[in-house]
Design an enzyme around this catalytic site. Structure first.
Site, PDB file in Angstrom:
ATOM      1  N   PRO A  89       0.820  -1.213   0.000  1.00  0.00           N
ATOM      2  CA  PRO A  89       0.000   0.000   0.000  1.00  0.00           C
ATOM      3  C   PRO A  89       0.857   1.267   0.000  1.00  0.00           C
ATOM      4  O   PRO A  89       0.401   2.346  -0.335  1.00  0.00           O
ATOM      5  CB  PRO A  89      -0.829  -0.109   1.283  1.00  0.00           C
ATOM      6  CG  PRO A  89      -0.179  -1.146   2.107  1.00  0.00           C
ATOM      7  CD  PRO A  89       0.598  -2.037   1.191  1.00  0.00           C
ATOM      8  N   GLU A 116       2.419  -6.798   8.334  1.00  0.00           N
ATOM      9  CA  GLU A 116       2.775  -5.374   8.217  1.00  0.00           C
ATOM     10  C   GLU A 116       3.823  -5.162   7.122  1.00  0.00           C
ATOM     11  O   GLU A 116       4.462  -4.127   7.043  1.00  0.00           O
ATOM     12  CB  GLU A 116       3.330  -4.878   9.556  1.00  0.00           C
ATOM     13  CG  GLU A 116       2.286  -4.867  10.663  1.00  0.00           C
ATOM     14  CD  GLU A 116       1.024  -4.108  10.247  1.00  0.00           C
ATOM     15  OE1 GLU A 116      -0.071  -4.690  10.354  1.00  0.00           O
ATOM     16  OE2 GLU A 116       1.146  -2.956   9.771  1.00  0.00           O
ATOM     17  N   ARG A 158      -2.044  -9.697 -20.715  1.00  0.00           N
ATOM     18  CA  ARG A 158      -2.983  -9.429 -21.804  1.00  0.00           C
ATOM     19  C   ARG A 158      -2.363  -8.525 -22.872  1.00  0.00           C
ATOM     20  O   ARG A 158      -2.863  -8.452 -23.992  1.00  0.00           O
ATOM     21  CB  ARG A 158      -4.281  -8.816 -21.306  1.00  0.00           C
ATOM     22  CG  ARG A 158      -4.164  -7.420 -20.741  1.00  0.00           C
ATOM     23  CD  ARG A 158      -5.492  -6.921 -20.201  1.00  0.00           C
ATOM     24  NE  ARG A 158      -6.435  -6.622 -21.258  1.00  0.00           N
ATOM     25  CZ  ARG A 158      -6.444  -5.470 -21.959  1.00  0.00           C
ATOM     26  NH1 ARG A 158      -5.546  -4.542 -21.703  1.00  0.00           N
ATOM     27  NH2 ARG A 158      -7.340  -5.254 -22.878  1.00  0.00           N
ATOM     28  N   ASP A 173      -7.814   0.288 -25.099  1.00  0.00           N
ATOM     29  CA  ASP A 173      -8.104   0.200 -23.669  1.00  0.00           C
ATOM     30  C   ASP A 173      -8.442   1.567 -23.093  1.00  0.00           C
ATOM     31  O   ASP A 173      -7.994   2.595 -23.610  1.00  0.00           O
ATOM     32  CB  ASP A 173      -6.834  -0.255 -22.928  1.00  0.00           C
ATOM     33  CG  ASP A 173      -6.640  -1.745 -22.996  1.00  0.00           C
ATOM     34  OD1 ASP A 173      -7.640  -2.449 -23.261  1.00  0.00           O
ATOM     35  OD2 ASP A 173      -5.521  -2.193 -22.813  1.00  0.00           O
TER      36      ASP A 173
HETATM   37  O1  LIG Z   1      -2.656  -3.717   1.213  1.00  0.00           O
HETATM   38  C1  LIG Z   1      -1.644  -4.521   0.784  1.00  0.00           C
HETATM   39  C2  LIG Z   1      -1.074  -5.472   1.653  1.00  0.00           C
HETATM   40  C3  LIG Z   1      -0.037  -6.278   1.197  1.00  0.00           C
HETATM   41  C4  LIG Z   1       0.442  -6.136  -0.094  1.00  0.00           C
HETATM   42  C5  LIG Z   1      -0.121  -5.190  -0.950  1.00  0.00           C
HETATM   43  C6  LIG Z   1      -1.161  -4.381  -0.513  1.00  0.00           C
HETATM   44  C7  LIG Z   1      -1.726  -3.376  -1.447  1.00  0.00           C
HETATM   45  C8  LIG Z   1      -2.758  -2.512  -1.233  1.00  0.00           C
HETATM   46  C9  LIG Z   1      -2.881  -1.781  -2.430  1.00  0.00           C
HETATM   47  N1  LIG Z   1      -1.966  -2.231  -3.279  1.00  0.00           N
HETATM   48  O2  LIG Z   1      -1.244  -3.209  -2.684  1.00  0.00           O
END
Ligand SMILES: Oc1ccccc1-c1ccno1
Length: 243
Positions: A89, A116, A158, A173
């Site tokens: 994230p 985490e 793709r 696209d």
């Molecule tokens: O929220 C996550 C937890 C682990 C690995 C990736 C993510 C994530 C959230 C949004 N993009 O990747």
């Protein structure tokens, strides 16, 4: 293209063997290896995580386990190195442009973190011997990286030649011209009292192209106005600006 995925939930990646991706594997357009991270643990409990230094909630994935896994999947002494992709994230946004960039790579390795995240030293050390992309598929939090890997692998594969039945699909696209795609319609001509827009049945290809462009601009303006600001100079002609 070779694709490897390292995860503690290998079965989560089974969809990579289905449908469009499964056909790409059958046709040998891609090779897919899914590796259980716990293979590289050495304790009876196959431990892959530990408490975070500095305290705080959750657990962090252990660098020693990840280090051995990456050494096994992409050996440091090998002639070629992959691009390592770490979904998180906290990553930079995954975009269609990045999908196109990765579709030109011969080998991608995806590291699925959970909890985490993965001890930062794993990425720091890997970055010394291969390109590493820490990427996010959106501003929300998942439990692990597996879902993100499925989405990214599909969007990349793709784009490979010979994977999509109609290559033109990838050319048209959403985002291919920096805009969102406009609305689509198919038979019946009238459905629950709602007709297909006349212009789409007119056979006037110029008018149809103009209508579709206008709808794409309108939808982009309403839903993702920042994409209009990001268009290169000259991307909008006079008629676009009148739309
Ligand atoms: O929220 C996550 C937890 C682990 C690995 C990736 C993510 C994530 C959230 C949004 N993009 O990747």
């Amino acid at each position: 293209m070779r694709i490897d995925v390292i995860t503690i939930f290998p079965d989560y990646l089974n969809p990579l063997r289905e449908a469009l991706l499964g056909k790409a594997v059958e046709r040998e357009r891609i090779s897919v290896g899914v590796h259980d991270l716990r293979t590289w643990t050495h304790d009876v409990h196959k431990t892959v995580d530990d408490s975070p230094y500095g305290g705080g909630p959750g657990m962090v994935m252990k660098p020693d386990v990840w280090g051995e896994a990456l050494d096994a999947v992409c050996p440091p002494a090998a002639e070629t190195s992959p691009r390592l992709v770490v979904p998180t994230p906290a990553g930079r946004p995954f975009t269609q442009d990045l999908a196109h960039e990765w579709s030109r790579e011969p080998w991608l390795v995806f590291a699925c973190g959970r909890y985490e995240g993965i001890d930062q030293r794993v990425v720091d050390e890997a970055s010394e011997r291969m390109p590493v992309d820490e990427v996010s598929i959106g501003d929300y939090v998942l439990v692990g990286g597996e879902v993100a890997v499925l989405a990214m692998v599909e969007s990349v594969v793709r784009l490979l030649p010979g994977v999509l039945g109609n290559p033109a699909s990838a050319q048209q696209d959403s985002f291919s011209d920096g805009l969102l795609e406009g609305p689509s319609y198919t038979r019946p001509e009238v459905w629950r009292g709602r007709p297909v827009p006349d212009v789409l049945r007119s056979g006037n290809h110029g008018a149809i192209a103009r209508w579709r462009r206008d709808k794409a601009l309108e939808r982009t303006w309403r839903r993702r106005p920042e994409l209009l600001d990001a268009l290169p100079e000259g991307a909008l002609d006079r008629k676009d600006r009148e739309a």
